[in-house]
Scaffold this motif. Structure first.
Motif, short mmCIF file in Angstrom:
data_model
loop_
_atom_site.label_atom_id
_atom_site.label_comp_id
_atom_site.label_asym_id
_atom_site.label_seq_id
_atom_site.Cartn_x
_atom_site.Cartn_y
_atom_site.Cartn_z
N ALA A 79 0.82 -1.22 0.00
CA ALA A 79 0.00 0.00 0.00
C ALA A 79 0.85 1.26 0.00
CB ALA A 79 -0.93 -0.01 1.21
N GLN A 80 2.13 1.14 0.30
CA GLN A 80 3.01 2.31 0.33
C GLN A 80 4.06 2.27 -0.77
OE1 GLN A 80 4.27 3.34 4.46
NE2 GLN A 80 2.92 1.64 5.06
N ARG A 82 4.12 3.67 -3.60
CA ARG A 82 4.40 4.99 -4.17
C ARG A 82 5.47 5.72 -3.38
NH1 ARG A 82 -1.00 8.30 -5.37
NH2 ARG A 82 0.63 9.74 -6.10
N ASP A 83 5.65 5.36 -2.13
CA ASP A 83 6.68 5.99 -1.30
C ASP A 83 8.02 5.28 -1.43
OD1 ASP A 83 5.07 8.03 0.46
OD2 ASP A 83 3.88 6.18 0.48
N TRP A 84 7.99 3.93 -1.37
CA TRP A 84 9.28 3.24 -1.34
C TRP A 84 9.84 2.87 -2.70
CZ3 TRP A 84 8.99 -1.45 -3.62
CH2 TRP A 84 7.84 -2.23 -3.48
N ILE A 260 13.43 8.78 3.17
CA ILE A 260 12.31 7.88 3.41
C ILE A 260 12.32 7.50 4.88
CG2 ILE A 260 13.48 5.67 3.01
CD1 ILE A 260 10.90 4.87 1.40
N GLU A 304 11.50 -1.41 7.53
CA GLU A 304 10.21 -1.25 6.87
C GLU A 304 10.18 0.12 6.20
OE1 GLU A 304 6.00 -2.33 8.59
OE2 GLU A 304 6.52 -0.27 9.14
N GLY A 306 8.52 3.15 4.04
CA GLY A 306 7.20 3.70 3.76
C GLY A 306 7.04 5.10 4.32
N ARG A 307 5.85 5.38 4.81
CA ARG A 307 5.53 6.69 5.36
C ARG A 307 5.73 6.69 6.87
NH1 ARG A 307 0.73 5.64 3.11
NH2 ARG A 307 -0.27 6.09 5.13
N ALA A 310 2.29 6.20 8.70
CA ALA A 310 1.47 5.01 8.48
C ALA A 310 1.30 4.25 9.79
CB ALA A 310 2.10 4.11 7.42
#
Length: 407
Positions: A79-80, A82-84, A260, A304, A306-307, A310
């Motif tokens: 689901a993340q 687009r970030d990673w 990130i 991990e 991502g955001r 999150a």
């Protein structure tokens, strides 16, 4: 000289202390970010041996077998993506052999001075025992993995840290904690912060003693011409040391900082039967590290991407607790659970220096897994730079210009 430091983690606090001791009037603005600062939840390991950046060909080759869904420590939440995913592409580019060699040299320079800087800081805080320079241990659960692991570490560049066979008495102590351990080694030249809560309290007391003003709140950076300011906090110079929050702040100044959130998880439990004098213990087959702090033992692990904001993934905590049970460690519920975000740049080098877009803007962030390790030496180098003195290490390899600038 009035200096505003945005960021209340260990990097920001040690820099505030270094600048105030040089005579500056310092204000420390703690943003209390959405994710807890990794400064106060890490393994306490002063990792002088981590000379080889994680942006490397070896890291890329190891990704498939290290994925979380295969039992490994690497989480890439779909689901993340687009970030990673953009970060992963940058990391792959930074892992080219020539770039890796440059990164190893740059990290090695900082890490060679990391432990002496920590010892100077502990002395200045009046608590020399805050730093325990008795190395750390790495253990394996089979003869085959021990042979592979030992050979890998002996071939690696570990800087000022050296690898040694573990004496029989210490190995017996390790096996008393984790009966399935087949073999282990000792690193000499690494160290541990005795207790993170004690460190935070000592830094706060020292900051108060030298007159550092402290504030909490959200910072916004405004750029006018070749200068920046944070509304409500007048200053001659601004330093961004806000961890993962530094990306947005630097963008406001026209600087590209492709950070990130590299999130890590830990659990803590009462230290029943865990020797207080045992140094940090890495269980390399499981990519976890156990550290004794005061009356608690902490088990930490996972990478991990991502955001920062999150929700945490409870499966990570559950797996740490399962690792503790599988190893037979003397840790039992109730466990305290924690998650925090490491600020990581694609080449796994920190960003330390002065902005080329704003004359009064400096920065110190992106220390990835080495924030605790590198905080005091980074503080010394950047404090000298801000004060107009030549730093002991050339900061060019850590300049943000390596990522280009925003329009």
């Amino acid at each position: 000289m009035r200096i505003l430091i945005v960021g209340g983690g260990v990097v920001g606090r040690t820099l505030a202390l270094a600048l105030a001791r040089r005579g500056a009037a310092v204000t420390l603005l703690d943003q209390r970010a959405v994710a807890p600062a990794a400064s106060w939840g890490n393994a306490g390991h002063i990792a002088t041996e981590q000379v080889e950046p994680l942006a490397s060909p070896a890291t890329l080759r190891g990704v498939p077998r290290r994925l979380f869904w295969r039992g490994g420590p690497l989480g890439l939440p779909p689901a993340q993506a687009r970030d990673w995913l953009p970060f992963a592409l940058r990391l792959a580019w930074a892992s080219r052999p020539a770039q890796f060699r440059r990164g190893r040299t740059a990290l090695g320079q900082l890490l060679a001075e990391a432990l002496p800087a920590w010892q100077r800081l502990a002395g200045a805080l009046g608590d020399a025992a805050l730093v325990r320079a008795d190395g750390h241990l790495v253990a394996w659960e089979s003869d085959a993995s021990a042979a592979r692991g030992r050979a890998s570490w002996q071939a690696a560049d570990t800087g000022t840290a050296t690898v040694h066979a573990l004496d029989a008495a210490t190995l017996a102590r390790v096996r008393a904690l984790a009966p399935g351990v087949a073999d282990a080694i000792r690193f000499v030249g690494s160290a541990q912060v005795s207790d993170l809560d004690r460190l935070a309290a000592a830094l706060d007391a020292a900051l108060d003693a030298v007159g550092v003003m402290r504030a909490t709140g959200t910072a916004t950076l405004e750029r006018t011409g070749d200068r920046v300011a944070v509304p409500g906090h007048p200053a001659d110079h601004v330093v961004v040391a806000a961890g993962v929050g530094s990306r947005a702040l630097m963008a406001a100044a026209g600087e590209r900082a492709p950070l990130i959130a590299e999130r890590g998880y830990h659990v803590r439990a009462a230290a029943h039967g865990w020797p207080a004098d045992l140094p940090p213990l890495v269980f390399e087959d499981r990519s976890i590290i156990a550290t004794r702090y005061a009356d608690r033992v902490q088990l930490a692990g996972f990478v991990e991407f991502g955001r920062a904001d999150a929700p945490p993934d409870p499966r990570k905590w559950q797996r740490l607790e399962a690792h503790a049970a599988a190893l037979g460690l003397p840790l039992a519920a109730p466990f305290e659970r924690w998650m925090g975000a490491r600020p990581t740049l694609p080449d796994y080098l920190p960003a330390i220096g002065r902005s080329t877009r704003a004359a009064n803007l400096y920065y110190s962030f992106g220390h990835q897994h080495l924030g605790l390790t590198l905080a005091p030496v980074t503080a010394e180098l950047l404090a000298d730079t801000i004060a107009g003195a030549a730093p002991a290490i050339d900061l060019a390899p850590y300049d943000l210009r390596r990522f280009g600038t925003l329009a």
